[in-house]
Design a protein around this motif. Sequence first.
Motif, PDB file in Angstrom:
ATOM      1  N   LEU A 163     -22.398  -9.797 -52.964  1.00 58.01           N
ATOM      2  CA  LEU A 163     -23.243 -10.838 -53.544  1.00 58.01           C
ATOM      3  C   LEU A 163     -23.714 -10.430 -54.937  1.00 58.01           C
ATOM      4  O   LEU A 163     -23.709 -11.238 -55.877  1.00 58.01           O
ATOM      5  CB  LEU A 163     -24.444 -11.091 -52.622  1.00 58.01           C
ATOM      6  CG  LEU A 163     -25.395 -12.212 -53.031  1.00 58.01           C
ATOM      7  CD1 LEU A 163     -24.665 -13.547 -53.071  1.00 58.01           C
ATOM      8  CD2 LEU A 163     -26.578 -12.271 -52.071  1.00 58.01           C
ATOM      9  N   MET A 164     -24.097  -9.159 -55.084  1.00 59.05           N
ATOM     10  CA  MET A 164     -24.546  -8.675 -56.392  1.00 59.05           C
ATOM     11  C   MET A 164     -23.419  -8.716 -57.416  1.00 59.05           C
ATOM     12  O   MET A 164     -23.628  -9.081 -58.574  1.00 59.05           O
ATOM     13  CB  MET A 164     -25.081  -7.247 -56.245  1.00 59.05           C
ATOM     14  CG  MET A 164     -26.340  -7.134 -55.421  1.00 59.05           C
ATOM     15  SD  MET A 164     -26.826  -5.403 -55.177  1.00 59.05           S
ATOM     16  CE  MET A 164     -28.221  -5.613 -54.051  1.00 59.05           C
ATOM     17  N   VAL A 165     -22.211  -8.338 -56.969  1.00 64.60           N
ATOM     18  CA  VAL A 165     -21.057  -8.347 -57.880  1.00 64.60           C
ATOM     19  C   VAL A 165     -20.778  -9.766 -58.366  1.00 64.60           C
ATOM     20  O   VAL A 165     -20.600 -10.013 -59.566  1.00 64.60           O
ATOM     21  CB  VAL A 165     -19.815  -7.753 -57.177  1.00 64.60           C
ATOM     22  CG1 VAL A 165     -18.539  -8.041 -57.978  1.00 64.60           C
ATOM     23  CG2 VAL A 165     -19.985  -6.255 -56.983  1.00 64.60           C
ATOM     24  N   THR A 166     -20.750 -10.721 -57.425  1.00 64.93           N
ATOM     25  CA  THR A 166     -20.451 -12.104 -57.819  1.00 64.93           C
ATOM     26  C   THR A 166     -21.536 -12.670 -58.728  1.00 64.93           C
ATOM     27  O   THR A 166     -21.234 -13.379 -59.694  1.00 64.93           O
ATOM     28  CB  THR A 166     -20.292 -13.001 -56.581  1.00 64.93           C
ATOM     29  OG1 THR A 166     -21.488 -12.934 -55.788  1.00 64.93           O
ATOM     30  CG2 THR A 166     -19.116 -12.560 -55.733  1.00 64.93           C
ATOM     31  N   ARG A 167     -22.806 -12.340 -58.432  1.00 60.93           N
ATOM     32  CA  ARG A 167     -23.897 -12.837 -59.294  1.00 60.93           C
ATOM     33  C   ARG A 167     -23.802 -12.213 -60.692  1.00 60.93           C
ATOM     34  O   ARG A 167     -24.077 -12.874 -61.692  1.00 60.93           O
ATOM     35  CB  ARG A 167     -25.245 -12.501 -58.673  1.00 60.93           C
ATOM     36  CG  ARG A 167     -25.529 -13.207 -57.360  1.00 60.93           C
ATOM     37  CD  ARG A 167     -25.787 -14.694 -57.586  1.00 60.93           C
ATOM     38  NE  ARG A 167     -25.855 -15.396 -56.321  1.00 60.93           N
ATOM     39  CZ  ARG A 167     -26.941 -15.429 -55.537  1.00 60.93           C
ATOM     40  NH1 ARG A 167     -28.025 -14.770 -55.885  1.00 60.93           N
ATOM     41  NH2 ARG A 167     -26.934 -16.123 -54.408  1.00 60.93           N
ATOM     42  N   ALA A 168     -23.448 -10.929 -60.761  1.00 57.99           N
ATOM     43  CA  ALA A 168     -23.343 -10.273 -62.068  1.00 57.99           C
ATOM     44  C   ALA A 168     -22.253 -10.931 -62.912  1.00 57.99           C
ATOM     45  O   ALA A 168     -22.463 -11.213 -64.099  1.00 57.99           O
ATOM     46  CB  ALA A 168     -23.050  -8.786 -61.882  1.00 57.99           C
ATOM     47  N   PHE A 169     -21.093 -11.182 -62.323  1.00 56.10           N
ATOM     48  CA  PHE A 169     -20.025 -11.853 -63.062  1.00 56.10           C
ATOM     49  C   PHE A 169     -20.423 -13.282 -63.431  1.00 56.10           C
ATOM     50  O   PHE A 169     -20.168 -13.740 -64.547  1.00 56.10           O
ATOM     51  CB  PHE A 169     -18.734 -11.865 -62.239  1.00 56.10           C
ATOM     52  CG  PHE A 169     -17.927 -10.602 -62.339  1.00 56.10           C
ATOM     53  CD1 PHE A 169     -17.129 -10.365 -63.451  1.00 56.10           C
ATOM     54  CD2 PHE A 169     -17.959  -9.654 -61.339  1.00 56.10           C
ATOM     55  CE1 PHE A 169     -16.378  -9.196 -63.558  1.00 56.10           C
ATOM     56  CE2 PHE A 169     -17.213  -8.483 -61.427  1.00 56.10           C
ATOM     57  CZ  PHE A 169     -16.425  -8.250 -62.533  1.00 56.10           C
ATOM     58  N   ALA A 170     -21.060 -13.993 -62.498  1.00 55.74           N
ATOM     59  CA  ALA A 170     -21.432 -15.388 -62.749  1.00 55.74           C
ATOM     60  C   ALA A 170     -22.508 -15.511 -63.818  1.00 55.74           C
ATOM     61  O   ALA A 170     -22.542 -16.502 -64.562  1.00 55.74           O
ATOM     62  CB  ALA A 170     -21.924 -16.038 -61.451  1.00 55.74           C
ATOM     63  N   SER A 171     -23.388 -14.488 -63.921  1.00 57.46           N
ATOM     64  CA  SER A 171     -24.461 -14.566 -64.918  1.00 57.46           C
ATOM     65  C   SER A 171     -23.927 -14.528 -66.343  1.00 57.46           C
ATOM     66  O   SER A 171     -24.621 -14.911 -67.286  1.00 57.46           O
ATOM     67  CB  SER A 171     -25.453 -13.418 -64.704  1.00 57.46           C
ATOM     68  OG  SER A 171     -24.900 -12.172 -65.097  1.00 57.46           O
ATOM     69  N   MET A 172     -22.685 -14.068 -66.528  1.00 53.03           N
ATOM     70  CA  MET A 172     -22.088 -14.006 -67.863  1.00 53.03           C
ATOM     71  C   MET A 172     -21.281 -15.261 -68.191  1.00 53.03           C
ATOM     72  O   MET A 172     -20.721 -15.369 -69.282  1.00 53.03           O
ATOM     73  CB  MET A 172     -21.201 -12.765 -67.967  1.00 53.03           C
ATOM     74  CG  MET A 172     -21.987 -11.459 -67.879  1.00 53.03           C
ATOM     75  SD  MET A 172     -20.975  -9.983 -68.095  1.00 53.03           S
ATOM     76  CE  MET A 172     -20.157  -9.920 -66.483  1.00 53.03           C
ATOM     77  N   LEU A 173     -21.204 -16.209 -67.252  1.00 56.50           N
ATOM     78  CA  LEU A 173     -20.491 -17.473 -67.469  1.00 56.50           C
ATOM     79  C   LEU A 173     -21.461 -18.539 -67.985  1.00 56.50           C
ATOM     80  O   LEU A 173     -22.674 -18.338 -67.957  1.00 56.50           O
ATOM     81  CB  LEU A 173     -19.840 -17.926 -66.169  1.00 56.50           C
ATOM     82  CG  LEU A 173     -18.717 -17.020 -65.634  1.00 56.50           C
ATOM     83  CD1 LEU A 173     -18.258 -17.502 -64.257  1.00 56.50           C
ATOM     84  CD2 LEU A 173     -17.544 -16.988 -66.601  1.00 56.50           C
ATOM     85  N   PRO A 174     -20.953 -19.690 -68.433  1.00 54.01           N
ATOM     86  CA  PRO A 174     -21.850 -20.751 -68.908  1.00 54.01           C
ATOM     87  C   PRO A 174     -22.837 -21.197 -67.829  1.00 54.01           C
ATOM     88  O   PRO A 174     -22.636 -20.982 -66.636  1.00 54.01           O
ATOM     89  CB  PRO A 174     -20.875 -21.882 -69.271  1.00 54.01           C
ATOM     90  CG  PRO A 174     -19.585 -21.191 -69.564  1.00 54.01           C
ATOM     91  CD  PRO A 174     -19.532 -20.015 -68.648  1.00 54.01           C
ATOM     92  N   ALA A 175     -23.906 -21.837 -68.275  1.00 55.20           N
ATOM     93  CA  ALA A 175     -24.965 -22.304 -67.371  1.00 55.20           C
ATOM     94  C   ALA A 175     -24.386 -23.165 -66.258  1.00 55.20           C
ATOM     95  O   ALA A 175     -23.500 -23.989 -66.490  1.00 55.20           O
ATOM     96  CB  ALA A 175     -26.009 -23.095 -68.150  1.00 55.20           C
ATOM     97  N   GLY A 176     -24.865 -22.954 -65.050  1.00 54.59           N
ATOM     98  CA  GLY A 176     -24.408 -23.714 -63.893  1.00 54.59           C
ATOM     99  C   GLY A 176     -23.502 -22.928 -62.973  1.00 54.59           C
ATOM    100  O   GLY A 176     -23.307 -23.305 -61.814  1.00 54.59           O
TER     101      GLY A 176
END
Length: 360
Positions: A163-176
């Motif tokens: 979960l932490m890995v996916t959130r870390a990658f997703a936080s660097m993507l555009p909003a949403g």
Amino acid sequence: AWDRAGKMLGYWMLLLCVTLGLAAVLTPGALALLAPGFSPELRAQTQSLTQVLLVMAAVVGMARLLAVTLHAERRFLAAGASEAAFQITSTIFLVAFHDWGILAIAWAQVFGGFVQLLVVSIGLLDRRRRLRPRLHLGDRVVKRMIRLSLPVYVGDSGDKLNLMVTRAFASMLPAGAVSSLQYAYTLVEGFEAMLGGALTTALFPFLSHRFAARDDTGARAGLGRAVLTAALVFLPLSVGLFLVAEPLVVVLFERGSFDAESTRLTASALQFYAPAVLALGLNGLLGSLFHARQQPEQPMKAGLARVLTNTALCAALVPALEHRGIALATTVSLYVKLAILIFFLRAVFSYAEIRRTVRG
């Protein structure tokens, strides 16, 4: 049994307090790793919400520790009622105090947690003279339980690391990206928990009893039926979620600030997540088997392999597929974990039995 349960409960309560204390201290530094794409303001808001949710973790953790006794006695109604009470009362709180904004979501979890703890305590009221928590780490059985539970903690931490890995990658993507993945995976995990979670919870004491009585044949037969039942439920569900992803998201979520673009992002993630329903259900069942045999190392190894696979796939797929790459990485890594657990089954099932179950 009640004496050892009280000693184990004392150990678990101590572990819960130490873990939450460490979480409170480490949160500021950890946020830089967990959400590298967040602004300083968003990190500060996340930290304040985390402090509120640590209170929820304390009361829900205590409730679930006490609920272990209810599960062991197969009193599933009382344990299930406590989980339902959490969902219902937290929703009522959220509706009543929605004007608070995002704080209402956090405090609703805290309120629901206290209600869950109250319901579990009522369920154990007639056992209050038997279940007396106390700390006795030197007890022989407690030491053995600690040794058995450590691989379980490591294996479960693999899910949280993913979960932490996916959130870390997703936080660097555009909003949403973060919220669309969260909404989509909530649907997948929710369907699996409602259907597969109940089956896994009921199966564990059954398997434990069979293995303790050295009835391996009965245990294998029970697991085989459970796996077939799960497949009959989760295969059509996976296909259905893939086919109706967009209309389902529209009906459930598209209102207020959740607009058409939010629907598009969430539905596309849900289609990549949909096949994971089957893997989640079967992973839970096979994990119960190894835990009932007191072999927690096998699910731990499979869980760690899943973390490595998920991290590598996220790094490879996110540049091309963005948030959909994260969803695909999660699904593929779950099937990698399932394949490893099936490989470990050779210690329990013969190859002929495994082939029969798969053909079924």
